[in-house]
Design an enzyme around this catalytic site. Structure first.
Site, PDB file in Angstrom:
ATOM      1  N   GLY A 104      40.852  63.270 103.672  1.00 55.24           N
ATOM      2  CA  GLY A 104      39.383  63.376 103.775  1.00 55.24           C
ATOM      3  C   GLY A 104      38.917  64.749 103.334  1.00 55.24           C
ATOM      4  O   GLY A 104      37.906  65.258 103.802  1.00 55.24           O
ATOM      5  N   LEU A 130      33.557  68.357 106.637  1.00 59.12           N
ATOM      6  CA  LEU A 130      34.523  69.193 107.344  1.00 59.12           C
ATOM      7  C   LEU A 130      35.767  69.432 106.484  1.00 59.12           C
ATOM      8  O   LEU A 130      36.288  70.544 106.412  1.00 59.12           O
ATOM      9  CB  LEU A 130      34.927  68.504 108.662  1.00 59.12           C
ATOM     10  CG  LEU A 130      36.004  69.196 109.476  1.00 59.12           C
ATOM     11  CD1 LEU A 130      35.521  70.566 109.950  1.00 59.12           C
ATOM     12  CD2 LEU A 130      36.390  68.339 110.675  1.00 59.12           C
ATOM     13  N   THR A 178      37.469  65.926 100.764  1.00 60.01           N
ATOM     14  CA  THR A 178      36.211  66.170 100.041  1.00 60.01           C
ATOM     15  C   THR A 178      35.000  66.069 100.966  1.00 60.01           C
ATOM     16  O   THR A 178      33.869  66.229 100.520  1.00 60.01           O
ATOM     17  CB  THR A 178      36.013  65.176  98.877  1.00 60.01           C
ATOM     18  OG1 THR A 178      35.867  63.874  99.438  1.00 60.01           O
ATOM     19  CG2 THR A 178      37.172  65.202  97.904  1.00 60.01           C
ATOM     20  N   LYS A 216      38.457  56.900 119.509  1.00 60.53           N
ATOM     21  CA  LYS A 216      39.308  58.094 119.403  1.00 60.53           C
ATOM     22  C   LYS A 216      40.428  58.048 120.439  1.00 60.53           C
ATOM     23  O   LYS A 216      41.550  58.507 120.175  1.00 60.53           O
ATOM     24  CB  LYS A 216      38.451  59.362 119.508  1.00 60.53           C
ATOM     25  CG  LYS A 216      37.612  59.534 118.219  1.00 60.53           C
ATOM     26  CD  LYS A 216      36.813  60.804 118.096  1.00 60.53           C
ATOM     27  CE  LYS A 216      36.189  60.870 116.682  1.00 60.53           C
ATOM     28  NZ  LYS A 216      35.315  61.983 116.427  1.00 60.53           N
ATOM     29  N   ARG A 267      42.282  59.713  96.870  1.00 60.47           N
ATOM     30  CA  ARG A 267      42.266  58.252  96.909  1.00 60.47           C
ATOM     31  C   ARG A 267      41.734  57.692  95.601  1.00 60.47           C
ATOM     32  O   ARG A 267      40.674  58.145  95.127  1.00 60.47           O
ATOM     33  CB  ARG A 267      41.340  57.754  98.031  1.00 60.47           C
ATOM     34  CG  ARG A 267      41.763  58.160  99.408  1.00 60.47           C
ATOM     35  CD  ARG A 267      40.798  57.619 100.456  1.00 60.47           C
ATOM     36  NE  ARG A 267      39.446  58.116 100.316  1.00 60.47           N
ATOM     37  CZ  ARG A 267      38.370  57.357 100.211  1.00 60.47           C
ATOM     38  NH1 ARG A 267      38.479  56.044 100.193  1.00 60.47           N
ATOM     39  NH2 ARG A 267      37.170  57.890 100.121  1.00 60.47           N
TER      40      ARG A 267
HETATM   41  P1  NDP Z   1      32.294  62.823 105.943  1.00 60.40           P
HETATM   42  O1  NDP Z   1      31.269  61.733 106.141  1.00 60.40           O
HETATM   43  O2  NDP Z   1      31.874  64.037 105.200  1.00 60.40           O
HETATM   44  O3  NDP Z   1      33.536  62.106 105.245  1.00 60.40           O
HETATM   45  C1  NDP Z   1      34.778  62.747 105.197  1.00 60.40           C
HETATM   46  C2  NDP Z   1      35.721  62.011 104.300  1.00 60.40           C
HETATM   47  O4  NDP Z   1      36.146  60.763 104.868  1.00 60.40           O
HETATM   48  C3  NDP Z   1      35.216  61.558 102.945  1.00 60.40           C
HETATM   49  O5  NDP Z   1      34.952  62.629 102.098  1.00 60.40           O
HETATM   50  C4  NDP Z   1      36.366  60.690 102.513  1.00 60.40           C
HETATM   51  O6  NDP Z   1      37.415  61.514 102.038  1.00 60.40           O
HETATM   52  C5  NDP Z   1      36.829  60.085 103.831  1.00 60.40           C
HETATM   53  N1  NDP Z   1      36.454  58.663 103.862  1.00 60.40           N
HETATM   54  C6  NDP Z   1      35.233  58.149 104.020  1.00 60.40           C
HETATM   55  N2  NDP Z   1      35.296  56.797 103.926  1.00 60.40           N
HETATM   56  C7  NDP Z   1      36.598  56.511 103.726  1.00 60.40           C
HETATM   57  C8  NDP Z   1      37.318  55.320 103.535  1.00 60.40           C
HETATM   58  N3  NDP Z   1      36.737  54.115 103.557  1.00 60.40           N
HETATM   59  N4  NDP Z   1      38.646  55.380 103.334  1.00 60.40           N
HETATM   60  C9  NDP Z   1      39.258  56.562 103.344  1.00 60.40           C
HETATM   61  N5  NDP Z   1      38.632  57.736 103.509  1.00 60.40           N
HETATM   62  C10 NDP Z   1      37.316  57.687 103.690  1.00 60.40           C
HETATM   63  O7  NDP Z   1      32.921  63.213 107.371  1.00 60.40           O
HETATM   64  P2  NDP Z   1      32.625  64.491 108.265  1.00 60.40           P
HETATM   65  O8  NDP Z   1      33.233  65.702 107.660  1.00 60.40           O
HETATM   66  O9  NDP Z   1      31.178  64.506 108.624  1.00 60.40           O
HETATM   67  O10 NDP Z   1      33.437  64.100 109.603  1.00 60.40           O
HETATM   68  C11 NDP Z   1      34.812  64.466 109.800  1.00 60.40           C
HETATM   69  C12 NDP Z   1      35.093  64.472 111.320  1.00 60.40           C
HETATM   70  O11 NDP Z   1      34.278  65.481 111.925  1.00 60.40           O
HETATM   71  C13 NDP Z   1      34.762  63.141 112.013  1.00 60.40           C
HETATM   72  O12 NDP Z   1      35.757  62.841 112.982  1.00 60.40           O
HETATM   73  C14 NDP Z   1      33.444  63.414 112.700  1.00 60.40           C
HETATM   74  O13 NDP Z   1      33.277  62.660 113.893  1.00 60.40           O
HETATM   75  C15 NDP Z   1      33.525  64.903 113.000  1.00 60.40           C
HETATM   76  N6  NDP Z   1      32.182  65.512 112.999  1.00 60.40           N
HETATM   77  C16 NDP Z   1      31.804  66.233 114.101  1.00 60.40           C
HETATM   78  C17 NDP Z   1      30.546  66.802 114.149  1.00 60.40           C
HETATM   79  C18 NDP Z   1      30.154  67.592 115.333  1.00 60.40           C
HETATM   80  O14 NDP Z   1      29.023  68.075 115.400  1.00 60.40           O
HETATM   81  N7  NDP Z   1      31.026  67.788 116.284  1.00 60.40           N
HETATM   82  C19 NDP Z   1      29.578  66.666 113.055  1.00 60.40           C
HETATM   83  C20 NDP Z   1      30.107  65.961 111.913  1.00 60.40           C
HETATM   84  C21 NDP Z   1      31.356  65.391 111.913  1.00 60.40           C
HETATM   85  P3  NDP Z   1      38.013  61.486 100.547  1.00 60.40           P
HETATM   86  O15 NDP Z   1      37.021  60.833  99.685  1.00 60.40           O
HETATM   87  O16 NDP Z   1      38.282  62.945 100.243  1.00 60.40           O
HETATM   88  O17 NDP Z   1      39.281  60.717 100.636  1.00 60.40           O
END
Ligand code: NDP
Length: 287
Positions: A10, A15, A12, A138, A35
């Site tokens: 993840g 976080l 890109t 989780k 991916r």
């Molecule tokens: P994003 O929505 O930015 O997505 C992160 C990555 O998830 C994508 O870039 C992609 O990675 C991967 N992804 C999305 N869909 C799929 C899929 N179908 N299959 C495989 N990979 C997928 O996530 P965040 O960075 O916002 O969230 C990351 C973590 O941080 C989460 O657990 C979230 O709950 C937590 N979080 C906490 C916050 C807080 O305030 N405490 C705020 C925001 C998030 P790629 O394309 O690189 O493979």
């Protein structure tokens, strides 16, 4: 500091890209999962290429291809998963369970950090519906990790400043509203127990006044927020989930109403060299 081989899944994302940067900066051998499903998403492809230019290794792998996941895990000592939390219930849990299966089969991992980075789900057994799905999912991932005997670290990051401070904790906003602010509760619940980060107990009111240029300040009662969550019931599931999370943070103070105890460690004690931005300084960018 001992260096590791780190795979970021993840990478890109919001976080994930920061984790890749931090891993490279700390001098760890850094691998980023690529991916095929991202296809022609030019922004992601360019970002992956920029990681490569900075020294990261791109690893082609898919959640739909178990063998490729196992092979990716075998390359490293540490896996950090930062996949999306947005697609509630749909796939984060399923994807992470697939990753746990791959890590178990690979059998070489020294540490796994699943995609947590929020409220500690183990303290949310009494959470409200429907938002509790986030914590239940989780916990299901934690159970699978522990049953598989995988060494783990769970990071409870509480609320990210960019999502919560900027919008003055107004659901759905990440920039401060200028005309009026409707604080959830009295504004006194702490988002962190760390005195280095906290300005004062009442962090909101003085800064709300400055940021909104003395707009109208009202308070939303617990009853009003619950009614609001009920109103969107069935229409926008993700929004409803989000509102119930706000309830636990802003009214119950779920991020700080406990002692950490022996099972965890306050991160600022582990990394005393990290310099924090306090709330007052952070909010200056919006004024
Ligand atoms: P994003 O929505 O930015 O997505 C992160 C990555 O998830 C994508 O870039 C992609 O990675 C991967 N992804 C999305 N869909 C799929 C899929 N179908 N299959 C495989 N990979 C997928 O996530 P965040 O960075 O916002 O969230 C990351 C973590 O941080 C989460 O657990 C979230 O709950 C937590 N979080 C906490 C916050 C807080 O305030 N405490 C705020 C925001 C998030 P790629 O394309 O690189 O493979």
């Amino acid at each position: 500091m001992e260096k590791s081989k780190v795979l970021i899944v993840g990478g890109t994302g919001y976080l994930g890209k920061r984790l890749v940067k931090a891993s490279l900066t700390e001098g760890h051998e850094t691998y980023v999962l690529h991916r095929p499903e991202i296809g022609v998403d030019i922004e992601k492809v360019q970002m992956l290429l920029s990681f490569k230019a900075q020294g990261a290794h791109l690893v082609a792998s898919s959640f739909d291809d178990h063998r490729s996941l196992v092979d990716s895990v075998k390359l490293v000592d540490v896996v950090i998963c930062a996949i999306s939390g947005v697609h509630i219930r749909s796939h984060q849990i399923l994807l992470q369970l697939k990753l746990v299966d791959a890590i178990k089969e690979a059998g070489n991992l020294k540490r796994f950090l699943p995609s947590e980075f929020g409220t500690d789900p183990s303290r949310m057994e009494n959470a409200m519906e429907p938002g509790r799905v986030t914590f239940d999912d989780k916990m299901a991932v934690r159970k699978a990790i522990q049953e598989a005997g995988i060494p783990f670290t769970y990071v409870s990051a509480n609320c990210f400043a960019g999502y919560f401070l900027g919008g003055l904790c107004q659901p759905g906003l990440i920039l401060p509203p200028r005309d009026s602010v409707n604080l959830l509760g009295d504004g006194n619940q702490k988002g962190t127990s760390d005195p280095q980060i906290l300005v004062a107990n009442n962090i909101w009111t003085p800064y709300v006044a400055k940021v909104t240029l003395l707009g109208v300040l009202t308070h939303q009662s617990e009853v009003q927020l619950r009614a609001r969550a009920m109103q969107v019931n069935g229409q926008n599931y993700a929004e409803q989930v989000g509102l119930t999370h706000y309830f636990h943070v802003c009214y119950e103070g779920c991020l700080t109403n406990f002692e950490i105890g022996d099972e965890g460690e306050e991160a600022s004690k582990l990394y005393p060299e990290v310099k924090y931005t306090n709330v007052e300084d952070y909010l200056k960018r919006y004024i």
